[in-house]
Design a protein around this motif. Structure first.
Motif, mmCIF file in Angstrom:
data_model
loop_
_atom_site.group_PDB
_atom_site.id
_atom_site.type_symbol
_atom_site.label_atom_id
_atom_site.label_comp_id
_atom_site.label_asym_id
_atom_site.label_seq_id
_atom_site.Cartn_x
_atom_site.Cartn_y
_atom_site.Cartn_z
ATOM 1 N N ASN A 140 0.816 -1.225 0.000
ATOM 2 C CA ASN A 140 0.000 0.000 0.000
ATOM 3 C C ASN A 140 0.844 1.267 0.000
ATOM 4 O OD1 ASN A 140 -2.435 -1.302 -0.085
ATOM 5 N ND2 ASN A 140 -2.652 -1.393 2.178
ATOM 6 N N GLY A 141 1.828 1.271 -0.833
ATOM 7 C CA GLY A 141 2.672 2.471 -0.973
ATOM 8 C C GLY A 141 3.703 2.647 0.127
ATOM 9 N N LYS A 142 3.679 1.743 1.111
ATOM 10 C CA LYS A 142 4.660 1.871 2.202
ATOM 11 C C LYS A 142 5.790 0.867 2.007
ATOM 12 C CE LYS A 142 1.894 3.024 6.181
ATOM 13 N NZ LYS A 142 1.479 2.363 7.400
ATOM 14 N N GLN A 143 6.980 1.341 2.256
ATOM 15 C CA GLN A 143 8.147 0.497 2.067
ATOM 16 C C GLN A 143 8.409 -0.355 3.307
ATOM 17 O OE1 GLN A 143 9.229 0.950 -1.010
ATOM 18 N NE2 GLN A 143 10.553 -0.855 -0.789
ATOM 19 N N TYR A 144 8.625 -1.634 3.093
ATOM 20 C CA TYR A 144 8.952 -2.540 4.198
ATOM 21 C C TYR A 144 10.468 -2.623 4.296
ATOM 22 C CZ TYR A 144 9.471 -7.126 6.497
ATOM 23 O OH TYR A 144 9.826 -8.156 7.321
ATOM 24 N N ASN A 145 10.989 -2.465 5.506
ATOM 25 C CA ASN A 145 12.444 -2.413 5.650
ATOM 26 C C ASN A 145 13.136 -3.769 5.734
ATOM 27 O OD1 ASN A 145 13.229 0.237 5.387
ATOM 28 N ND2 ASN A 145 12.454 0.741 7.436
#
Ligand code: FHN
Length: 442
Positions: free
Chosen positions: A48-53
């Motif tokens: 959803n547009g968020k980057q997973y680290n």
């Protein structure tokens, strides 16, 4: 002082290296490829547009990712550009001798049409088996295939991290049968595969299965003579992993070298081992963004040299894209490594620890069964003189460039069995190899 040995039912069943042909071949590989491919290549580290680290293949474990939404990525898995032959051709050109492919990673999605779950490629829009064509394409090019298999399975409702209740125990018994079924299925479907690379075996639930895992391992070995299984598969009855309670390695090679390389020969205790390495930071599956330092061709070649010099194999990971193609960065590295291997692979295949004192210029590799020692040079001193210290009574009979301009060198003896090899040129842009032929001087 001798350590007391305790009687173990499910410890190591053999001590020392396996000497059969299959394992001798494994030992000679030098360079391998790892492939992490699955549903996680679709989100590619982003939700959803968020980057997973974290590592892209772990995104399902991110709290923002609902399990059912993740699992429904199966309905998007359609790698229309996947071509097993072209992956294998890339690997061949890179010079790899074996490939380890994820049949099922922690998310539980199977790249083969397993009959024991619906969560497989057969129910994706792609429909077709991925593993079969890969085994065929690599095998045809003389590249041995090892099947990666995660015991931990986030999709199967019977998976447990620990077994605390009666219900857990019943569920996990079903899970054990499921695991056995899938493994026997893989061995039956892909008889050309040479081994199994286990992962996801660290949780208490599995660590407690010493007897089951031991008998399953025996069953698989009986089914496929020569089968190669690493040290991550099972624990002994005291819960010891990799090395049993007596310190003996369980399995045919040590799988502890993930993204790290031993420093000295004593670190590997005389065992076979391979190092699996990522190009960027800890990323195995395809991730849109590569953070941190991205390793270069020459850095990877140095890792390869170091591994072979310490009796191990070096395995470089690839994370294909959801459309089935390989990312440009990886293709470029494969090409770069392949170009170097074209000239220098003689120093890699069939190479072993040379038993010499390591010098600052790089790594020695001895060619198994010959009097040839290769000097894999990565750091040229400003003096241009490479120091070589041989065991007493050993002399250098010849020194020459491997595949270079055909230069030969006259070593200068500066002490007993100690030499300088004066390079004819002091600026080098790439790592290179010199061949030393030795003679007994006693
Ligand atoms: O958790 C996995 C990881 O995603 C990757 O597959 C590596 C490869 O060696 N093994 C596990 C961590 O040890």
């Amino acid at each position: 002082t001798a350590q007391k040995t305790i009687a173990l039912q499910h410890g190591a069943h053999g001590v020392g290296r396996r000497r059969d042909a299959a394992m001798e071949k494994w030992r000679a590989y030098g360079l391998g490829q790892f492939v992490h491919w699955g549903l996680y290549s679709i989100p590619a580290g982003e939700w959803n547009g968020k980057q997973y680290n974290g590592a892209a293949e772990w995104i399902k474990s991110w709290k923002e990712v609902p399990a059912t939404t993740y699992d429904s990525l199966m309905y998007q898995f359609n790698p229309t550009k996947f071509n097993a032959e072209s992956w294998a051709a890339t690997a061949k050109q890179m010079g790899v001798k074996y490939v380890t492919i994820t049949t099922k990673h922690h998310d539980g999605f199977c790249l083969w049409p397993s009959k024991y779950t619906n969560f497989t490629v057969a129910n994706s829009p792609y429909k077709k088996d991925i593993i079969g064509p890969l085994v065929k394409a690599y095998d045809r090019r003389g590249i041995d295939v090892i099947l990666y298999f995660s015991i931990m399975d986030w999709h199967n409702p019977d998976w447990r991290y620990d077994i605390k209740t009666r219900e857990d125990s019943v569920a996990f018994d079903r899970f054990k049968q499921f695991t056995r079924n899938q493994l026997l299925e893989l061995l039956t479907l892909y008889p050309a595969a040479k081994g199994l690379w286990f992962d996801g075996t660290w949780d208490k639930s599995w660590v407690k299965q010493a007897a089951f895992a031991d008998s399953l391992e025996k069953e698989m070995r009986a089914m496929r003579p020569g089968l190669i299984i690493g040290s991550r598969f099972r624990a002994d009855e005291y819960g010891k992993r990799h090395f049993d309670s007596n310190g003996n390695m369980m399995g045919d090679y040590e799988q502890g070298w993930e993204r790290k390389i031993p420093e000295k020969i004593t670190d590997v205790h005389g065992n076979d081992w391979d190092c699996v390495m990522t190009v960027p930071e800890n990323q195995w599956g395809y991730s849109k963004i590569w953070k941190g330092h991205i390793k270069t061709t020459d850095e990877l070649l140095e890792m390869l040299a170091k591994c072979v010099s310490l009796d191990g194999n070096f395995v470089l990971n690839f994370g294909p894209k959801p459309d089935g193609t390989l990312r440009t960065e990886e293709l470029d590295l494969a090409k770069g490594i392949g170009a170097w291997m074209d000239t220098n692979s003689e120093a890699i295949y069939n190479g072993e620890y040379a038993g010499l004192v390591k010098q600052d210029w790089g790594y020695y590799v001895k060619k198994t069964g010959t009097n040839k020692i290769y000097m894999l040079v990565f750091n040229v001193p400003v003096s241009g003189a490479l120091n070589v210290v041989l065991p007493s009574r050993t002399a250098i009979s010849k020194v020459y460039d491997l595949g270079g301009p055909g230069l030969s060198y006259v070593p200068e003896e500066i002490g007993t069995s100690t030499y300088f090899i004066h390079l004819k040129q002091q600026t080098f842009k790439r790592p290179f190899v010199l061949v030393l032929e030795t003679a007994d001087n006693s």
